[in-house]
Design a protein around this motif. Structure first.
Motif, PDB file in Angstrom:
ATOM      1  N   THR A 130       0.847  -1.201   0.000  1.00  0.00           N
ATOM      2  CA  THR A 130       0.000   0.000   0.000  1.00  0.00           C
ATOM      3  C   THR A 130       0.879   1.247   0.000  1.00  0.00           C
ATOM      4  OG1 THR A 130      -0.159  -0.045   2.427  1.00  0.00           O
ATOM      5  CG2 THR A 130      -1.861  -1.195   1.185  1.00  0.00           C
ATOM      6  N   ASN A 131       1.175   1.712  -1.189  1.00  0.00           N
ATOM      7  CA  ASN A 131       2.107   2.819  -1.364  1.00  0.00           C
ATOM      8  C   ASN A 131       1.460   4.131  -1.783  1.00  0.00           C
ATOM      9  OD1 ASN A 131       4.948   3.969  -2.066  1.00  0.00           O
ATOM     10  ND2 ASN A 131       3.812   4.148  -3.987  1.00  0.00           N
ATOM     11  N   ALA A 132       0.265   4.087  -2.371  1.00  0.00           N
ATOM     12  CA  ALA A 132      -0.334   5.289  -2.960  1.00  0.00           C
ATOM     13  C   ALA A 132      -0.461   6.413  -1.934  1.00  0.00           C
ATOM     14  CB  ALA A 132      -1.709   4.956  -3.530  1.00  0.00           C
ATOM     15  N   GLY A 133      -0.157   7.628  -2.377  1.00  0.00           N
ATOM     16  CA  GLY A 133      -0.270   8.762  -1.471  1.00  0.00           C
ATOM     17  C   GLY A 133      -0.213  10.094  -2.183  1.00  0.00           C
ATOM     18  N   ILE A 134      -0.691  11.114  -1.489  1.00  0.00           N
ATOM     19  CA  ILE A 134      -0.651  12.489  -1.987  1.00  0.00           C
ATOM     20  C   ILE A 134      -0.232  13.399  -0.833  1.00  0.00           C
ATOM     21  CG2 ILE A 134      -2.426  12.110  -3.733  1.00  0.00           C
ATOM     22  CD1 ILE A 134      -4.418  13.500  -1.805  1.00  0.00           C
ATOM     23  N   LEU A 135       0.121  14.623  -1.171  1.00  0.00           N
ATOM     24  CA  LEU A 135       0.451  15.630  -0.161  1.00  0.00           C
ATOM     25  C   LEU A 135      -0.472  16.838  -0.314  1.00  0.00           C
ATOM     26  CD1 LEU A 135       4.371  15.697  -0.243  1.00  0.00           C
ATOM     27  CD2 LEU A 135       2.903  14.631   1.481  1.00  0.00           C
ATOM     28  N   ARG A 136      -0.848  17.407   0.809  1.00  0.00           N
ATOM     29  CA  ARG A 136      -1.579  18.675   0.856  1.00  0.00           C
ATOM     30  C   ARG A 136      -1.049  19.439   2.077  1.00  0.00           C
ATOM     31  NH1 ARG A 136      -2.714  16.783  -3.324  1.00  0.00           N
ATOM     32  NH2 ARG A 136      -4.775  16.463  -4.282  1.00  0.00           N
ATOM     33  N   ASP A 137       0.210  19.862   1.980  1.00  0.00           N
ATOM     34  CA  ASP A 137       0.883  20.442   3.140  1.00  0.00           C
ATOM     35  C   ASP A 137       0.372  21.842   3.465  1.00  0.00           C
ATOM     36  OD1 ASP A 137       2.334  18.140   3.048  1.00  0.00           O
ATOM     37  OD2 ASP A 137       4.267  19.070   2.584  1.00  0.00           O
ATOM     38  N   ARG A 138       0.008  22.058   4.714  1.00  0.00           N
ATOM     39  CA  ARG A 138      -0.390  23.355   5.244  1.00  0.00           C
ATOM     40  C   ARG A 138      -0.151  23.339   6.754  1.00  0.00           C
ATOM     41  NH1 ARG A 138      -1.331  23.576   0.495  1.00  0.00           N
ATOM     42  NH2 ARG A 138      -3.121  24.424  -0.627  1.00  0.00           N
ATOM     43  N   THR A 139       0.140  24.484   7.317  1.00  0.00           N
ATOM     44  CA  THR A 139       0.167  24.567   8.775  1.00  0.00           C
ATOM     45  C   THR A 139      -1.255  24.377   9.311  1.00  0.00           C
ATOM     46  OG1 THR A 139      -0.026  26.969   8.591  1.00  0.00           O
ATOM     47  CG2 THR A 139       2.197  26.061   8.939  1.00  0.00           C
ATOM     48  N   LEU A 140      -1.357  24.056  10.577  1.00  0.00           N
ATOM     49  CA  LEU A 140      -2.650  23.734  11.189  1.00  0.00           C
ATOM     50  C   LEU A 140      -3.696  24.808  10.927  1.00  0.00           C
ATOM     51  CD1 LEU A 140      -4.532  22.171  13.081  1.00  0.00           C
ATOM     52  CD2 LEU A 140      -3.382  23.298  15.016  1.00  0.00           C
ATOM     53  N   TRP A 141      -3.329  26.083  11.108  1.00  0.00           N
ATOM     54  CA  TRP A 141      -4.316  27.154  10.991  1.00  0.00           C
ATOM     55  C   TRP A 141      -4.686  27.476   9.545  1.00  0.00           C
ATOM     56  CZ3 TRP A 141       0.538  27.320  12.969  1.00  0.00           C
ATOM     57  CH2 TRP A 141       1.505  28.051  12.277  1.00  0.00           C
ATOM     58  N   LYS A 142      -3.958  26.911   8.589  1.00  0.00           N
ATOM     59  CA  LYS A 142      -4.282  27.115   7.183  1.00  0.00           C
ATOM     60  C   LYS A 142      -4.860  25.874   6.510  1.00  0.00           C
ATOM     61  CE  LYS A 142      -0.773  30.691   6.347  1.00  0.00           C
ATOM     62  NZ  LYS A 142       0.432  31.052   5.552  1.00  0.00           N
ATOM     63  N   MET A 143      -4.773  24.727   7.171  1.00  0.00           N
ATOM     64  CA  MET A 143      -5.227  23.480   6.550  1.00  0.00           C
ATOM     65  C   MET A 143      -6.749  23.439   6.494  1.00  0.00           C
ATOM     66  SD  MET A 143      -4.088  19.572   7.420  1.00  0.00           S
ATOM     67  CE  MET A 143      -2.401  19.925   6.871  1.00  0.00           C
ATOM     68  N   THR A 144      -7.283  23.178   5.304  1.00  0.00           N
ATOM     69  CA  THR A 144      -8.732  23.095   5.133  1.00  0.00           C
ATOM     70  C   THR A 144      -9.214  21.677   5.416  1.00  0.00           C
ATOM     71  OG1 THR A 144      -8.635  22.472   2.795  1.00  0.00           O
ATOM     72  CG2 THR A 144      -8.556  24.840   3.316  1.00  0.00           C
ATOM     73  N   ASP A 145     -10.517  21.537   5.546  1.00  0.00           N
ATOM     74  CA  ASP A 145     -11.104  20.207   5.712  1.00  0.00           C
ATOM     75  C   ASP A 145     -10.755  19.313   4.527  1.00  0.00           C
ATOM     76  OD1 ASP A 145     -12.183  21.173   8.029  1.00  0.00           O
ATOM     77  OD2 ASP A 145     -14.269  21.116   7.353  1.00  0.00           O
ATOM     78  N   ASP A 146     -10.801  19.888   3.327  1.00  0.00           N
ATOM     79  CA  ASP A 146     -10.488  19.098   2.137  1.00  0.00           C
ATOM     80  C   ASP A 146      -9.013  18.671   2.126  1.00  0.00           C
ATOM     81  OD1 ASP A 146     -13.057  19.202   1.208  1.00  0.00           O
ATOM     82  OD2 ASP A 146     -12.703  20.848  -0.204  1.00  0.00           O
ATOM     83  N   ASP A 147      -8.111  19.577   2.534  1.00  0.00           N
ATOM     84  CA  ASP A 147      -6.693  19.220   2.623  1.00  0.00           C
ATOM     85  C   ASP A 147      -6.512  18.003   3.520  1.00  0.00           C
ATOM     86  OD1 ASP A 147      -5.872  21.386   1.049  1.00  0.00           O
ATOM     87  OD2 ASP A 147      -5.579  22.695   2.783  1.00  0.00           O
ATOM     88  N   PHE A 148      -7.179  18.033   4.653  1.00  0.00           N
ATOM     89  CA  PHE A 148      -7.063  16.935   5.615  1.00  0.00           C
ATOM     90  C   PHE A 148      -7.714  15.662   5.085  1.00  0.00           C
ATOM     91  CE2 PHE A 148      -8.325  14.453   9.296  1.00  0.00           C
ATOM     92  CZ  PHE A 148      -7.178  14.455  10.064  1.00  0.00           C
ATOM     93  N   ASP A 149      -8.946  15.794   4.630  1.00  0.00           N
ATOM     94  CA  ASP A 149      -9.700  14.614   4.212  1.00  0.00           C
ATOM     95  C   ASP A 149      -9.084  13.918   3.000  1.00  0.00           C
ATOM     96  OD1 ASP A 149     -11.452  15.087   6.259  1.00  0.00           O
ATOM     97  OD2 ASP A 149     -13.008  15.990   5.004  1.00  0.00           O
ATOM     98  N   ASP A 150      -8.556  14.689   2.042  1.00  0.00           N
ATOM     99  CA  ASP A 150      -7.976  14.093   0.834  1.00  0.00           C
ATOM    100  C   ASP A 150      -6.782  13.201   1.170  1.00  0.00           C
ATOM    101  OD1 ASP A 150      -9.854  15.378  -0.695  1.00  0.00           O
ATOM    102  OD2 ASP A 150      -8.500  16.929  -1.450  1.00  0.00           O
ATOM    103  N   VAL A 151      -5.919  13.690   2.049  1.00  0.00           N
ATOM    104  CA  VAL A 151      -4.726  12.916   2.414  1.00  0.00           C
ATOM    105  C   VAL A 151      -5.101  11.693   3.241  1.00  0.00           C
ATOM    106  CG1 VAL A 151      -2.593  12.983   3.782  1.00  0.00           C
ATOM    107  CG2 VAL A 151      -3.143  14.853   2.217  1.00  0.00           C
ATOM    108  N   ILE A 152      -6.014  11.861   4.180  1.00  0.00           N
ATOM    109  CA  ILE A 152      -6.458  10.728   4.982  1.00  0.00           C
ATOM    110  C   ILE A 152      -7.131   9.674   4.111  1.00  0.00           C
ATOM    111  CG2 ILE A 152      -8.045  10.005   6.810  1.00  0.00           C
ATOM    112  CD1 ILE A 152      -5.534  11.444   7.833  1.00  0.00           C
TER     113      ILE A 152
END
Length: 305
Positions: free
Chosen positions: A88-110
């Motif tokens: 299981t290698n597939a992955g993406i990045l959506r790097d942001r600091t905590l106060w800038k990270m959106t719900d989509d940034d978090f959910d997409d990576v998870i």
């Protein structure tokens, strides 16, 4: 290693580490299902596996859903008759600091890293248990999940969760002779190029065409994608039987076994702890035992920084 009778699925194997894993498995004789979201990358990966000596087919689909996971396993079975290893290698990045990270940034990576690992491992485990001949789950973790990394709340959380799942599945799948291990790779890739502590050394090597310096290969374990792939081949082989529930680091010239989280220091108070008692005990007894965190910049021998 001779994997000529083995069948492996490698998610996110269109490029980078995933493609190196697929090629190395093919070179050892395995049949491989490669996976990518880009059809051209998937086709090139199939050719590379075949050129290395293996057989290969592709599934072009994003990882995360149960449907994609089941398609990957069904493709392995229909094309090659079985499945022995799920990487299981597939992955993406959506790097942001905590106060800038959106719900989509978090959910997409998870969704891709954590849920994708879960759905693919589940689909593989179901089939492996039906086959009754054991199997291998090789889950790709990260130093960011072990140590934390600035701007990577989503990625670090997902990768830490993957290691926790490896320990859990090692227990659940033991009776079926299915092992579950996490790899903690360090290699010069598009993803590691985004990590500030590694970026300058990767960029310098790419600019000059020179290999990464010997000290960074040994001290930091940073090398090429090919340096990491041998561990995947080993964990897919019969020689790795009995190794399960582990987090194993590899990169450059370095191979490491990561420790499991455990209590480091313990104190007892009759009747329990009040806030004041905790404060009194914390300094200086516990303060001197606090753990470090985060990825630290590489330090060349003899350097001041």
């Amino acid at each position: 290693m001779d994997l000529k009778d083995k069948v492996a699925v490698v998610t996110g194997s269109g490029r980078g580490l995933g493609r190196a894993y697929a090629e190395a498995l093919g070179a050892a004789g395995a049949s491989v299902v490669v996976n990518a979201v880009n059809a051209g990358a998937a086709a090139e990966a199939v050719k590379a596996v075949e050129a290395a000596g293996g057989r290969a087919v592709s599934v072009v689909a994003p990882v995360g859903s149960a449907e994609t996971a089941e398609q990957l396993v069904e493709t392995a079975v229909s094309a090659f008759g079985r499945i022995d290893t799920m990487v299981t290698n597939a992955g993406i990045l959506r790097d942001r600091t905590l106060w800038k990270m959106t719900d989509d940034d978090f959910d997409d990576v998870i969704r891709v890293h954590l849920r994708g690992t879960f759905t693919c491992a589940r689909a593989a485990a179901v089939r492996m248990r039906e086959q009754g001949e054991g199997g291998r789950l090789v889950l790709i973790a990260s130093p960011a999940g072990q140590r934390g990394n600035f701007g990577q709340t989503n990625y670090a959380a997902a990768k830490a969760g993957i290691v926790a799942m490896a320990r859990t599945w090692a227990m659940e799948l033991a009776k079926a002779d299915i092992t579950a291990n996490a790899i903690v790779p360090v290699a010069a890739t598009d993803m590691t190029r985004t990590i500030p502590v590694f970026a300058p050394y990767i960029e310098e090597a790419e600019r000059t065409g020179d290999p990464l310096p010997d000290w960074i290969r040994k001290n930091e374990g940073l090398g090429t994608v090919e340096d990491v792939a041998s561990l995947v081949v080993f964990l897919a082989s019969d020689d790795s039987a009995g190794i399960t529930g582990q987090a194993i680091g590899i990169g450059g010239d370095r191979l490491a076994l990561w420790s499991h989280p455990q209590e480091k220091t313990v104190a007892l108070a009759d009747g329990g702890w009040s806030a004041a008692a905790i404060a009194e005990h914390w300094s200086p007894q516990v303060r001197s035992e606090l753990e470090s965190y985060g990825l630290t910049p590489p330090k060349a021998p003899g350097s001041a920084h």
